[in-house]
Design a protein around this motif. Structure first.
Motif, PDB file in Angstrom:
ATOM      1  N   PHE A  89      10.047  -0.134  -4.552  1.00 41.74           N
ATOM      2  CA  PHE A  89       9.545   1.060  -5.236  1.00 41.74           C
ATOM      3  C   PHE A  89       8.445   1.726  -4.416  1.00 41.74           C
ATOM      4  O   PHE A  89       7.792   1.069  -3.594  1.00 41.74           O
ATOM      5  CB  PHE A  89       8.941   0.686  -6.601  1.00 41.74           C
ATOM      6  CG  PHE A  89       9.955   0.209  -7.612  1.00 41.74           C
ATOM      7  CD1 PHE A  89      10.948   1.059  -8.071  1.00 41.74           C
ATOM      8  CD2 PHE A  89       9.903  -1.086  -8.099  1.00 41.74           C
ATOM      9  CE1 PHE A  89      11.866   0.632  -9.017  1.00 41.74           C
ATOM     10  CE2 PHE A  89      10.826  -1.530  -9.037  1.00 41.74           C
ATOM     11  CZ  PHE A  89      11.818  -0.670  -9.499  1.00 41.74           C
ATOM     12  N   SER A  90       8.255   3.013  -4.676  1.00 38.07           N
ATOM     13  CA  SER A  90       7.108   3.734  -4.130  1.00 38.07           C
ATOM     14  C   SER A  90       6.294   4.278  -5.300  1.00 38.07           C
ATOM     15  O   SER A  90       6.864   4.736  -6.292  1.00 38.07           O
ATOM     16  CB  SER A  90       7.571   4.915  -3.271  1.00 38.07           C
ATOM     17  OG  SER A  90       6.509   5.843  -3.118  1.00 38.07           O
ATOM     18  N   PHE A  91       4.991   4.197  -5.179  1.00 39.23           N
ATOM     19  CA  PHE A  91       4.106   4.816  -6.176  1.00 39.23           C
ATOM     20  C   PHE A  91       3.211   5.847  -5.497  1.00 39.23           C
ATOM     21  O   PHE A  91       2.025   5.943  -5.770  1.00 39.23           O
ATOM     22  CB  PHE A  91       3.258   3.741  -6.883  1.00 39.23           C
ATOM     23  CG  PHE A  91       4.087   2.624  -7.475  1.00 39.23           C
ATOM     24  CD1 PHE A  91       5.048   2.884  -8.446  1.00 39.23           C
ATOM     25  CD2 PHE A  91       3.896   1.304  -7.065  1.00 39.23           C
ATOM     26  CE1 PHE A  91       5.817   1.858  -8.987  1.00 39.23           C
ATOM     27  CE2 PHE A  91       4.662   0.271  -7.611  1.00 39.23           C
ATOM     28  CZ  PHE A  91       5.623   0.546  -8.569  1.00 39.23           C
TER      29      PHE A  91
ATOM     30  N   GLU B 211      -1.416   6.039  -3.741  1.00 36.59           N
ATOM     31  CA  GLU B 211      -0.424   5.535  -2.792  1.00 36.59           C
ATOM     32  C   GLU B 211      -0.123   4.106  -3.197  1.00 36.59           C
ATOM     33  O   GLU B 211      -1.032   3.378  -3.620  1.00 36.59           O
ATOM     34  CB  GLU B 211      -0.950   5.541  -1.343  1.00 36.59           C
ATOM     35  CG  GLU B 211      -1.261   6.907  -0.768  1.00 36.59           C
ATOM     36  CD  GLU B 211      -0.046   7.744  -0.412  1.00 36.59           C
ATOM     37  OE1 GLU B 211       1.107   7.257  -0.531  1.00 36.59           O
ATOM     38  OE2 GLU B 211      -0.250   8.919  -0.039  1.00 36.59           O
ATOM     39  N   GLY B 212       1.118   3.689  -3.044  1.00 39.13           N
ATOM     40  CA  GLY B 212       1.445   2.304  -3.379  1.00 39.13           C
ATOM     41  C   GLY B 212       2.930   2.040  -3.301  1.00 39.13           C
ATOM     42  O   GLY B 212       3.734   2.967  -3.195  1.00 39.13           O
ATOM     43  N   GLY B 213       3.268   0.764  -3.339  1.00 37.79           N
ATOM     44  CA  GLY B 213       4.673   0.370  -3.320  1.00 37.79           C
ATOM     45  C   GLY B 213       4.821  -1.023  -3.894  1.00 37.79           C
ATOM     46  O   GLY B 213       3.817  -1.681  -4.198  1.00 37.79           O
TER      47      GLY B 213
ATOM     48  N   ASN C  93       0.802  -1.235   0.000  1.00 36.67           N
ATOM     49  CA  ASN C  93       0.000   0.000   0.000  1.00 36.67           C
ATOM     50  C   ASN C  93       0.832   1.280   0.000  1.00 36.67           C
ATOM     51  O   ASN C  93       0.321   2.336  -0.344  1.00 36.67           O
ATOM     52  CB  ASN C  93      -0.989   0.002   1.166  1.00 36.67           C
ATOM     53  CG  ASN C  93      -0.306  -0.079   2.514  1.00 36.67           C
ATOM     54  OD1 ASN C  93       0.864  -0.459   2.608  1.00 36.67           O
ATOM     55  ND2 ASN C  93      -1.019   0.262   3.559  1.00 36.67           N
ATOM     56  N   THR C  94       2.122   1.189   0.397  1.00 34.97           N
ATOM     57  CA  THR C  94       3.026   2.348   0.319  1.00 34.97           C
ATOM     58  C   THR C  94       4.447   1.848   0.061  1.00 34.97           C
ATOM     59  O   THR C  94       4.736   0.655   0.245  1.00 34.97           O
ATOM     60  CB  THR C  94       3.069   3.186   1.629  1.00 34.97           C
ATOM     61  OG1 THR C  94       3.657   2.401   2.668  1.00 34.97           O
ATOM     62  CG2 THR C  94       1.707   3.686   2.071  1.00 34.97           C
ATOM     63  N   GLY C  95       5.320   2.773  -0.296  1.00 36.66           N
ATOM     64  CA  GLY C  95       6.733   2.437  -0.428  1.00 36.66           C
ATOM     65  C   GLY C  95       7.344   2.121   0.934  1.00 36.66           C
ATOM     66  O   GLY C  95       8.200   1.241   1.053  1.00 36.66           O
ATOM     67  N   THR C  96       6.911   2.849   1.950  1.00 37.62           N
ATOM     68  CA  THR C  96       7.409   2.603   3.305  1.00 37.62           C
ATOM     69  C   THR C  96       7.061   1.190   3.759  1.00 37.62           C
ATOM     70  O   THR C  96       7.907   0.496   4.339  1.00 37.62           O
ATOM     71  CB  THR C  96       6.817   3.647   4.282  1.00 37.62           C
ATOM     72  OG1 THR C  96       7.172   4.955   3.821  1.00 37.62           O
ATOM     73  CG2 THR C  96       7.339   3.446   5.685  1.00 37.62           C
ATOM     74  N   SER C  97       5.846   0.739   3.482  1.00 36.48           N
ATOM     75  CA  SER C  97       5.468  -0.620   3.906  1.00 36.48           C
ATOM     76  C   SER C  97       6.230  -1.671   3.096  1.00 36.48           C
ATOM     77  O   SER C  97       6.545  -2.749   3.609  1.00 36.48           O
ATOM     78  CB  SER C  97       3.951  -0.833   3.830  1.00 36.48           C
ATOM     79  OG  SER C  97       3.482  -0.698   2.512  1.00 36.48           O
TER      80      SER C  97
HETATM   81  C1  LIG Z   1       8.666   8.224  -1.274  1.00 34.91           C
HETATM   82  C2  LIG Z   1       9.848   7.585  -0.666  1.00 34.91           C
HETATM   83  C3  LIG Z   1       9.761   6.452   0.160  1.00 34.91           C
HETATM   84  C4  LIG Z   1       8.499   5.858   0.692  1.00 34.91           C
HETATM   85  O1  LIG Z   1       7.465   5.823  -0.111  1.00 34.91           O
HETATM   86  P1  LIG Z   1       5.935   6.093   0.355  1.00 34.91           P
HETATM   87  O2  LIG Z   1       5.205   5.416  -0.754  1.00 34.91           O
HETATM   88  O3  LIG Z   1       5.754   7.562   0.374  1.00 34.91           O
HETATM   89  O4  LIG Z   1       5.733   5.441   1.668  1.00 34.91           O
HETATM   90  C5  LIG Z   1      10.933   5.875   0.590  1.00 34.91           C
HETATM   91  N1  LIG Z   1      12.117   6.371   0.265  1.00 34.91           N
HETATM   92  C6  LIG Z   1      12.251   7.461  -0.493  1.00 34.91           C
HETATM   93  C7  LIG Z   1      13.621   7.971  -0.805  1.00 34.91           C
HETATM   94  C8  LIG Z   1      11.114   8.123  -0.958  1.00 34.91           C
HETATM   95  O5  LIG Z   1      11.252   9.232  -1.687  1.00 34.91           O
END
Ligand SMILES: *Cc1c(COP(=O)(O)O)cnc(C)c1O
Length: 371
Positions: free
Chosen positions: A175-177, A187-189, A53-57
């Motif tokens: 990846f982050s989307f 939002e996505g990853g 659901n996110t790049g962080t996750s």
């Molecule tokens: C955006 C980003 C993330 C995390 O992505 P989210 O989808 O916003 O949680 C991680 N690392 C970097 C360097 C980013 O720019």
């Protein structure tokens, strides 16, 4: 106001969201499966791809799926999005900040190596601004020390690395989307890896640790009788977000050309200003942000000047080792970088005339400073 970053949307996203609504299920289902398949085609790889659901996750689950947790350390550059640090600490592991290089914002490799010890389990390397400078050497070092390497490719989706798409090689690539990235799902990853165990674990962990629930959901089923063996999370992607991602993916190469073109323009037009662009013209990279260095304590004044001329700028990033939660000893380059770095607008809605205007404004600022 010229925005620092923005998503580029069209009728295509509306049309496919409508398809999701017609199909009737907004949660994780056929569109997520399709998005994962299309990502595989786009990246020209048969590796495992698991969306989140996110790049962080994606980063959080990658670390957890490697079996990293309390008592372990993960080394990463201090100059990165705070999500990287939070993703590591969410597993109970300790994020260890290392310094960066002033000329490109990437990991300072000797400083990173100094911090490897018996508790170190992984390196998290960030493709800052879309660059992959030093990644080859970092891969070799991770291999030599038997460490997992999680590449945060949040900035570099669509770029190439040594004749492959970024994501098609490397231990684990995330990846982050999110809404301003090179392509967005809202939002996505995603996690890309050739480690089937890690991928399957992430498939379970994104659905509360319910074993093999991902496969069931792709077949419009749910698991009623199941087992859970460890802490899991509600980190899966929804059909709505995946649908937006599908529409964006079909425009990814077009977006990349545009971003490269704008960066080229910036670099040409900034030649006379004395400003140092942190990106070089690189046919492989898909530049996500356009960071510059402003020497001589003028960074904040330039930021205010541009703001008063309708140009939004940013700072990527506040050094994480200076934050209360992640406090650590001094890192001189990261701290200087924070003072001198300024990010100029870069997104696919910008026109050549906008870049002209931004560069003219920067020139005018330095003319006025001289007076
Ligand atoms: C955006 C980003 C993330 C995390 O992505 P989210 O989808 O916003 O949680 C991680 N690392 C970097 C360097 C980013 O720019």
């Amino acid at each position: 106001m010229l925005k620092l970053s923005q998503s580029t949307l069209s009728h295509a996203e509306l049309k496919i969201i409508n398809e999701v609504i017609q199909e009737g299920y907004l949660g994780m289902g056929a569109f997520v499966k399709k998005f994962e398949e299309e990502l595989r085609i786009y990246l020209k790889t048969d590796r495992e791809i698991v969306t989140t659901n996110t790049g962080t996750s994606a980063l959080h689950l990658a670390i957890q799926a490697c079996g990293i947790g309390p008592g372990d350390e993960v080394i990463l550059p201090s100059i990165t999005y705070v999500g990287c640090f939070q993703a590591i600490s969410a597993t109970g592991a300790k994020p260890i900040a290392c310094d960066i290089r002033l000329n490109d914002g990437m990991i300072d490799i000797p400083d990173m190596q100094k911090r490897i010890n018996t508790r170190t389990k992984a390196i998290m390397a960030v493709h800052y601004a879309g660059s992959t400078n030093g990644i080859k050497e970092i891969r070799q070092i991770a291999k030599k020390y038997g460490l997992r390497l999680i590449e945060d490719a949040a900035h570099s989706f669509g770029g190439d690395f040594e004749d492959n798409k970024i994501g098609a090689t490397g231990d684990i690539v995330c990846f982050s989307f999110d809404s301003i990235k090179n392509i967005t799902c809202g939002e996505g990853g995603a996690v890309v890896t050739d480690d089937k165990n890690v991928a399957n674990k992430i498939r379970d962990l994104r659905l509360l640790g319910v074993e093999k629930d991902s496969e069931n959901r792709f077949q419009k089923k749910r698991s009623w009788d199941f087992d859970v063996t460890e802490q899991g999370w509600r980190y899966h992607m929804s059909n709505i977000n995946a649908a937006i991602g599908l529409a964006q993916l079909s425009k990814a190469d077009h977006f990349k050309q545009k971003r490269q073109h704008l960066v080229q323009l910036y670099i040409n037009l900034l030649k006379e200003t004395g400003i140092i662009p942190l990106l070089k013209i690189d046919k492989d990279a898909n530049p996500h942000i356009f960071p510059i260095r402003v020497l001589g304590e003028q960074c904040n004044r330039l930021k205010d000047y541009l703001s008063s001329h309708g140009i939004e700028t940013g700072k990527h990033y506040k050094p994480n080792h200076t934050l209360t939660a992640f406090k650590q000893g001094a890192l001189s380059n990261a701290e200087l970088f924070w003072e001198q770095e300024l990010t100029l607008p870069l997104h696919c809605n910008l026109k050549e005339a906008d870049i002209d205007y931004i560069c003219c404004s920067i020139n005018n600022f330095f003319q006025e400073v001289k007076k």
